[in-house]
Every structure is written in structure tokens, then in C-alpha cells.
Design a protein around this motif. Structure first.
Motif, PDB file in Angstrom:
ATOM      1  N   ASN A 165      -4.844   9.200   1.445  1.00  0.00           N
ATOM      2  CA  ASN A 165      -5.596   7.941   1.453  1.00  0.00           C
ATOM      3  C   ASN A 165      -4.677   6.914   1.209  1.00  0.00           C
ATOM      4  OD1 ASN A 165      -8.065   9.294   1.530  1.00  0.00           O
ATOM      5  ND2 ASN A 165      -7.903   9.901  -0.583  1.00  0.00           N
ATOM      6  N   ARG A 166      -4.652   5.833   1.895  1.00  0.00           N
ATOM      7  CA  ARG A 166      -4.056   4.385   1.621  1.00  0.00           C
ATOM      8  C   ARG A 166      -4.748   3.562   0.628  1.00  0.00           C
ATOM      9  NH1 ARG A 166       0.134   2.299   4.260  1.00  0.00           N
ATOM     10  NH2 ARG A 166      -0.066   3.756   5.819  1.00  0.00           N
ATOM     11  N   ARG A 167      -3.745   3.321  -0.504  1.00  0.00           N
ATOM     12  CA  ARG A 167      -4.307   2.527  -1.511  1.00  0.00           C
ATOM     13  C   ARG A 167      -3.375   1.504  -1.971  1.00  0.00           C
ATOM     14  NH1 ARG A 167      -4.909   7.474  -5.519  1.00  0.00           N
ATOM     15  NH2 ARG A 167      -4.097   5.861  -6.705  1.00  0.00           N
ATOM     16  N   VAL A 205       0.534   5.727   0.681  1.00  0.00           N
ATOM     17  CA  VAL A 205      -0.475   6.857   0.933  1.00  0.00           C
ATOM     18  C   VAL A 205      -0.336   7.848   0.118  1.00  0.00           C
ATOM     19  CG1 VAL A 205      -0.755   8.735   2.764  1.00  0.00           C
ATOM     20  CG2 VAL A 205      -0.092   6.463   3.354  1.00  0.00           C
ATOM     21  N   ASP A 206      -1.557   8.262  -0.705  1.00  0.00           N
ATOM     22  CA  ASP A 206      -1.461   9.181  -2.026  1.00  0.00           C
ATOM     23  C   ASP A 206      -1.529  10.713  -1.519  1.00  0.00           C
ATOM     24  OD1 ASP A 206      -3.995   9.937  -1.298  1.00  0.00           O
ATOM     25  OD2 ASP A 206      -4.833   8.723  -2.713  1.00  0.00           O
ATOM     26  N   ASP A 259      -3.373  12.736  -1.255  1.00  0.00           N
ATOM     27  CA  ASP A 259      -4.634  13.120  -0.500  1.00  0.00           C
ATOM     28  C   ASP A 259      -4.671  12.626   0.920  1.00  0.00           C
ATOM     29  OD1 ASP A 259      -5.550  14.656  -2.584  1.00  0.00           O
ATOM     30  OD2 ASP A 259      -6.480  13.020  -3.621  1.00  0.00           O
ATOM     31  N   THR A 307       0.913  -1.146   0.041  1.00  0.00           N
ATOM     32  CA  THR A 307       0.020  -0.174  -0.115  1.00  0.00           C
ATOM     33  C   THR A 307       0.838   1.323  -0.065  1.00  0.00           C
ATOM     34  OG1 THR A 307       0.059   0.068   2.478  1.00  0.00           O
ATOM     35  CG2 THR A 307      -1.843  -1.078   1.207  1.00  0.00           C
TER      36      THR A 307
END
Lengths: 489, 489
Positions: A261-263, A256-257, A259, A254
């Protein structure tokens, strides 16, 4: 340079090879043996020895691909040969695709290991646990890594040197991106890397997107380079895959982008078959006299063969040595064959090894201040004035590459026929043609074609846009694509 | 170039590393981690991941050795990873030396193999059956072959990344000669190959002939390169072996000599530890701020760090870009670090990666038409006029290599003490010195020294002739040689 300049150790000229279009199997076995490329007598099924004449080409092909990959931002790495069972099992679809084929290390020093180890058949399940440690933030992406290694698959089909082995050489990339757009753009970059190198090797190819039922285990889409073999079969020499988030999810990778958010990153992998590329190089260009290679691939680019006659031996040798020095100083990979073999033996040997240019020097050449220049691809000779030789060799280097590449493309284009009906497909398959046809895209049709004709639907072209203009040539249902069908090696 | 120029992904400067002479273990673990060289978290004991910053150096070291070997007539080849049991067992002494350490592949696709396969711990038993097929006549000799591969040994001692692993990278040569003279001359050539490359890497070493009881399994004599680690231990980084006719006899390798007699060739092998050479490179030159490398080994040779001040940002960046272009055109591996990190962060990062030269450009440098040039080995700065920069960098490249090599040799020379008695040996061993002493040559003495002090008799020097001038320092019997004793890694 070795003492013998890479000459064959057994020097007696033999009969020419069979015609590769007529008896590819014998031709191939003989050329591997006579050019001392591959030794099949190692004694373990599916494992062969790469002799120096092959290994030099292999090293050069690796360099070419690694250079292109690194220009595109790929970094070299090296993962272990072995993969722990627990990791290997984490992506279900992937493990199903490989589990019948993997070798296991189970003992060491005559004692069983605590956990048996998978010998890498490909390295997704080795790299993804590491990616989960290396990737944290959007600033860690894109990440582009590659390794040049051998991989191991317990092939149950008949093995053939370089074409299908239980050990084969490749490059594998493992790339991760913040989103699908980045990943898909990498797929196009991968295809460009392959195109650039295959162009330099003079190879012709179909670049196709594989049909959905024919993907790499764990991939969302797969794109492949298929080369044409002299018997009309096609050989997959490189494939690049869009893996979506299948692997990053399975292995908890994963980031963190921007913004916060974890993706899961999107990922790709690109497998370049080095053993198979060598096989395609040998088979595409070779002829009854052995290998045909462009400059930069053979043991030497230019071999000088003195043809001494009584009374002029010293002058011939002096001119040969002078030329050797001059060409070497100019950067040519040149070799003066001053061994005691006859000129005929020498011609046979250097032809077999695919040396692209040969310079012959005898009485006439000394007296006339010219050389006789022989080109391997066309097996023709021309006179070149001494002072023009370097320029002529530079030009010849390009001419030979262009010539063998053009020949390869012409053969490929001439091998393709359009099929409009089931009858067409069956007839053209019987003739060993590559078939282009409108296709419905259904797995059932592909299966039926395979059963009835032995042909595989290899996919739709990526490099050229082709739209169907009728119904599926096999089932008559509406066609959604134009595909190529061929017998795969 | 990658997008981030090889910068570390985690950018926060951390405290300096511990002093490597005081706490080598922690220093080493930290430098492998912070410079992103090796990842030890793969999850299989003795197997590690080579990250790009290590793999780039590994590739360069391979190139250097392969270049030297090929100039000396060695040809590349590649043998399979696996060795059939029957072949592995054919040289008794050799198999005894390795059988506790070998990994076995016993299963494929969940089914047992008919014959279990040895994973190569070294390749003598793979190559000799092939040599028996390739060598027939004196004209086939000498034959010099090498391969660059990983080998596998189930080490039961504690493993350490690069120093002792169950998978490690090396080059192995396998050479055959008509007679002992040819083979022994090859041993000297092998030592020269190692010397040339280790000189280019700035390493210092003892070249010793191992004592008879400390040879490679199956060898008649063994010669080794021992490097000095910062804790006073020595590390074997390369060894070349005279194998006599042990292997050629065991594997029926014969040739017909000029007189028509059938004989066994004499053979040699040369193992160059690439993983260990990397370890020696890291440990020999590194300091509290990370790696120290000569030009040609680090990710970049020169990094430009702009130090923008208000009002002059554009001028600073313009000068930085101009310099980057100029140096790149002049053939330097240069990188302009225009990331958003602070100059301090950048200094930390590029120090950690061992970039040998750094150019700092701020207001003063723009206005004064000079640059501030920082050298990593000494961590000092100098002013260089813009027009002198290229010449200065060329000179600096040589200076740095000479400087780090001189430092390495000085440390090695200063680590050696003479021992004249058993008391001397015990005292000097307690102080962690390398010991030079007259020696009787008896195995019993060496065993006793090992038991009492932990020190090994590493052998007598090959590069310098040293004659004993007294009795054995340990047992008082007549001495036959001068040997070096040290604690081996």
C-alpha cells in the motif's frame, strides 16, 4: 595554539562585573565584550560577529550534538540557503507561522531575479520536496538527516546577541518514519540527545510538552527544553516536533509499505539552538569574574601561571615548563602563560575566559615540590603534590562539572513554586518565580494569564509524570494537567 | 551508524560508468547520482543538495583544513551572512570585481528593507570594519582568523555541481601583519597548509603565482592551487592573496608600532574551495565503478562481506562478526554488511561509495583461517592470514594513499608539454595538453592566447624555480618567466 594563547588583547584588569542576579543585562553585555565572545558593532540589526573565544565553544557544542545525533543514526546533509517561493507556500499553516519573518533575495548583480527566493527561516519546505524524491519504499525508512546551519528570521522584537537574532546558529533534523510509533519514539530519542549534551554542559532544564496552541507551525505536538536564566526568565534552547503527516502530505512524500500500500510517512524535526545553548552556558555558570566553564569548553583546561621571584626565576620557569610538557603529554589542553603581564593580570584574564583550572608556581611551590591549584568554579586554592597532580586534575574535571551542574539544578528547583489559586499565580509572577499549577488546558486561560501577568504556560513536564490533584488554579474548572508557567525570554 | 550502514537505497547493480577520460560529463553526473553524493533536482539554478555520502566527506575535509590552520595559529570566527552596502562599496577595485555577481536581500516579511543587504560573495568587506575595531597596537598582530562558510555568487556561466555553483562551500582566512615580510611569509604557510591536506587526499596540483592581470580583486599578488581534471582542464581549488595595505587603508585599520608610529597593517586572505576540493577528489581518483577514496574519507574504511554457503552459514557469520569486533576494537571504521542483498550487489555498492578495503569471507576463508582482502584502488584481491589482518590493513591504508597520489602525479606530469613557439602552443592546446612555455609576461599575449586557443596563462610555479631559457613562445619578445597554460574549468 595562537601566539598569544587566546589571551585578551587589552590586558588591564577592570572592576568586577555587576551581579548577574541583580543586573543581568549589564552583566551579559559586559561578559560578551570582556571575554571577547561576541561583537555587537557589526552594523546590521540582529547580526553579530562570533569572535574566536565564542566560536571555539560553538564548534565544541556542535561536535557534541552531532556526535550524539550520529550515534542515533542521523546522517549529515546540507540543503541550500534559499527556498523557492512555490515550495515555501505548500504547507499553509507553516507558511503562516513564518511569512512575516522571512528575508527575501530579490536581486542579483543589480537586476531583479525571475523568482524571488526565501532565505531559510527553517528548512521543512526545502527538504520535503527532496524527501519525495528519496523515499519510495518501506526499506527507505526510517530516514534520519540533520544539518548544522544558520537560519534567518526578521525578528521584530528587540534583538539580543545569541538570545534573539535575525541570524542564529542551530542544528535541524528532518526524520521520516513508516508510522506514528516510530516517529514518537524518535521524539523521545531527541529528548535524550539533548539531555546527554546539556548534562555535559552542566545545564539545568525543564522538559515540557507545549500546549496545543503553542506548537511549531505545522506540528501536531511540540516538546521543548527550557533553561532558567539568572533573572528568573526561561529560555527555549531546543525543541522537537511531531509533524504527523502534515508535511509528507503537503509535499507528496509517499512509500509503499510491506503490504504494497502507498502511504505517507510520519515525520519529526528537532531544532537545537546552538546560539541559545551558548547563551544559557554563559548565563547559567558565569559570575562576577566572567565565564565559568567545565573542562573541554574553554580555550584551555589548565593554565600555568609562573610567579617568579628574584633568585628563583629559572627554577620557577623550569618547573612550569616541565609541568606543561607532562600535562600536555597526558592529554590535557594546557597552556603556560609566560607573557610579561603581572600574575594579577593573568588571573583576571583567565578567570574572565572561564579556564577551569589554574596552576600557580612560585618559590614555595618549587621548594616544597607541590603546586597551588586554583579552581575557577569555586575560586578556591589547594596544594597538590607534584606527583598527584594528574590524578587530581582528572578528578577536578569531574568535580567541576558536577558542581556547576548541581548548582544549576538547585537554582532551578528553588525557583519553582506551587500555585493553587489565581492570587497565588499573580503573586508568584510578581516575584519572578516559575509557577507549577493544576491547569484546565484551555487556550483562553493561557491567554488571560499572559495578559494579566506576562507569564506563559510553558507546558507539562515530559521527564516526570505529574497528575493534577485539584481544579485549574486560574479558572477553577476541572484540571487536566499540571503545567509550568514562566516569563519567557 | 545508520541502520543501513550507508548502503544505497536502490540496490540493483547497473552497467559500469563510462570512461571518465572519454566522457567526463556523463561519468561525473552519474557518479554524483549513483553514489548519492549530490542531488541536482533542488529546483534553483546553481544550488544543490549535499547528501550524506558527500557531506561526510565535506565534514572530514573541513576538519583536515581547520586542524592545519589552527596549528598555524588561526582562530575560528563567524561573520554575518550579510554585508551592509556602505561597507561593500569601500574598496573600489574589489567591489568592481564582484558587483555583477552579488545577491541582494531587499525585503523581509513582504516589506522592503531600509537598506538592501549584500549576501557575502567573500567576506573582506565584512571583516575589515571589525579589524579596525580589534587592532590597535603591534601587540595585536599578527592576527589570523578563519571561517568555514558558504558563499554566494550569481554565476552567469553554466553552473556545475561542486565545480561552479551560486552557493559554494569554502574556508576563508583573514590575516593581518605588522609588515610585508610577515604577510608574505603567511602566504608561504598557506601554501604549506594546502599541500599537507592535498597530499593526504592524494591530489596532484600545480602551485602557481597568477599573472598580474589575473589577480583577486584588490590583491597585489595571488597564488593558486590548480588540480588537473580527467579531461585535461585545470581547476582552481585554493588561492591565497597578498592584499598589501589596500583593504587596511580602505577600512582605516591602523596600529601603533613599537616606535609609536601609526601604520596600516599588511594583510592576506586564503580561500580554500571545499566544494571544489571534493570535486577534484571525486574526479581525480574515481573510475568506472565509482568513487575511489583513501582510508578516512569514505563512509567506512573496511566493509566485511560474508559469502555464506549451505552448511557453513553459521561459521561464516561467526567469523565475520568476530572480525568486525576485533577490527573495531583496533580502531578501524569497519562495517559488517549482513543485509540480504547478494554478494554481487554488495560489491557494486561498496565499490560505488569508494570503500577502500573489503574483506570477503566464505567457506575457503573459514576453513583456511584466512580472509580475502580486496583493495578498491586496484580492484585486486589477496589472501591474508587471520593473524596478519590488522597489520596488513594498516599497511594497505598507506599503500592505497601512496598509490592513488602517485597515479595522480603521474597523470599530471604526463599532461605537461613544453611549447617553444606559437605553432607549438596552438597544436598542444588542440591536443588538450597543459603547456609550459617561456613567456613575456604581457597581458596582450595572454589575451591573444585565450582568444586563439581558449587557453589561459595560469602563472609561474611557486614550488619549483623555473627560469626562462629563450624568448616568449607566443610573441618572440624577451621572456621574463616560465608559465603554465591550460584550459581552466
Amino acid at each position: 595554539m595562537p601566539a598569544n594563547g587566546g589571551a585578551l588583547s587589552s590586558t588591564a584588569p577592570e572592576a568586577p562585573l555587576p551581579d548577574k542576579e541583580v543586573d543581568l543585562g549589564t552583566w551579559y553585555d559586559e561578559v560578551l565584550k570582556r571575554a571577547e565572545l561576541i561583537d555587537v558593532r557589526y552594523g546590521v540589526k540582529g547580526f553579530v560577529v562570533y569572535r574566536p573565544n565564542a566560536m571555539r565553544i560553538v564548534k565544541r557544542i556542535y561536535e557534541m550534538f552531532e556526535g550524539e545525533l550520529e550515534s542515533g543514526g542521523h546522517l549529515p546533509m546540507l540543503l541550500p540557503l534559499v527556498i523557492p517561493m512555490a515550495n515555501f507556500r505548500r504547507e499553509t499553516e507553516h507558511v503562516k507561522g513564518f511569512e512575516d519573518q522571512v528575508f527575501y533575495i530579490t536581486e542579483a548583480g543589480e537586476k531583479p531575479l525571475d523568482e524571488k527566493l526565501v532565505v531559510r527561516p527553517t528548512s521543512e519546505t526545502a527538504i520535503y520536496p527532496m524527501l519525495s524524491l528519496w523515499i519510495h519504499s518501506y526499506s527507505d525508512l526510517p530516514l534520519r538527516l540533520y544539518q548544522s546551519v544558520a537560519v534567518y528570521r526578521h525578528e521584530t522584537k528587540a534583538t539580543r546577541p545569541l538570545l534573539r537574532g535575525r541570524e542564529f546558529l542551530w542544528i535541524e533534523t528532518h526524520d521520516a518514519f513508516a508510522d506514528e510509533v516510530g516517529a514518537k519514539s524518535q521524539i523521545m530519542d531527541d529528548l535524550q540527545v539533548a539531555k546527554k549534551v546539556y548534562d555535559e554542559l552542566g545545564l539545568a532544564f525543564l522538559v515540557v510538552e507545549r500546549e496545543p496552541y503553542d506548537k511549531f507551525p505545522g506540528a501536531e505536538s511540540s516538546y521543548a527544553y527550557d533553561a532558567l536564566l539568572p533573572n528568573g526568565n526561561v529560555l527555549q534552547i531546543a525543541t522537537t516536533h511531531y509533524l504527523g503527516d502534515h508535511f509528507t502530505k503537503a509535499f507528496d512524500v509517499t512509500f509503499v509499505d510491506r503490504d504494497g500500500n502507498r502511504r505517507n510517512p510520519r515525520s519529526t524535526c528537532f531544532g537545537i539552538g546552538i546560539s541559545r545553548t551558548l547563551a544559557a552556558l554563559i548565563m547559567t555558570h558565569g559570575d562576577k569574574y566572567g565565564l565559568v566553564l567545565p573542562f573541554g569548553l574553554s580555550v584551555h583546561d589548565v593554565v600555568i601561571v609562573p610567579i617568579p621571584h628574584k633568585g628563583i626565576v629559572e627554577d620557577v620557569m623550569a618547573k612550569a615548563r616541565q609541568l606543561e610538557d607532562k600535562l600536555r603529554a597526558a592529554g590535557f589542553n594546557v597552556y603556560l602563560d609566560d607573557s610579561e603581564d603581572t600574575p594579577g593580570d593573568k588571573f583576571y584574564h583567565w578567570d574572565m575566559l572561564g579556564v577551569p583550572a589554574r596552576i600557580e608556581i612560585g618559590r614555595r611551590e618549587v621548594e616544597g615540590k607541590f603546586v597551588t591549584l586554583y579552581r575557577r568554579d569555586e575560586r578556591t586554592r589547594e596544594k597538590v603534590k607534584d606527583e598527584d597532580l594528574q590524578d587530581r586534575l582528572h578528578a577536578l574535571s569531574k568535580e567541576i562539572l558536577n558542581n556547576i551542574r548541581d548548582r544549576a539544578w538547585e537554582r532551578l528547583r528553588n525557583s519553582i513554586s506551587d500555585a493553587a489559586s489565581r492570587d497565588d499565580i499573580e503573586r508568584l509572577a510578581g516575584e519572578g518565580r516559575i509557577i507549577r499549577a493544576n491547569f484546565c488546558g484551555r487556550d483562553e486561560c493561557a491567554q488571560e494569564i499572559k495578559e494579566k501577568t506576562g507569564y506563559e504556560v510553558r507546558g507539562r513536564r515530559v521527564d516526570v509524570e505529574e497528575k493534577p490533584d485539584g481544579n485549574c488554579a486560574w479558572c477553577g474548572r476541572p484540571a487536566s494537567r499540571v503545567v509550568y508557567m514562566a516569563k519567557a525570554y
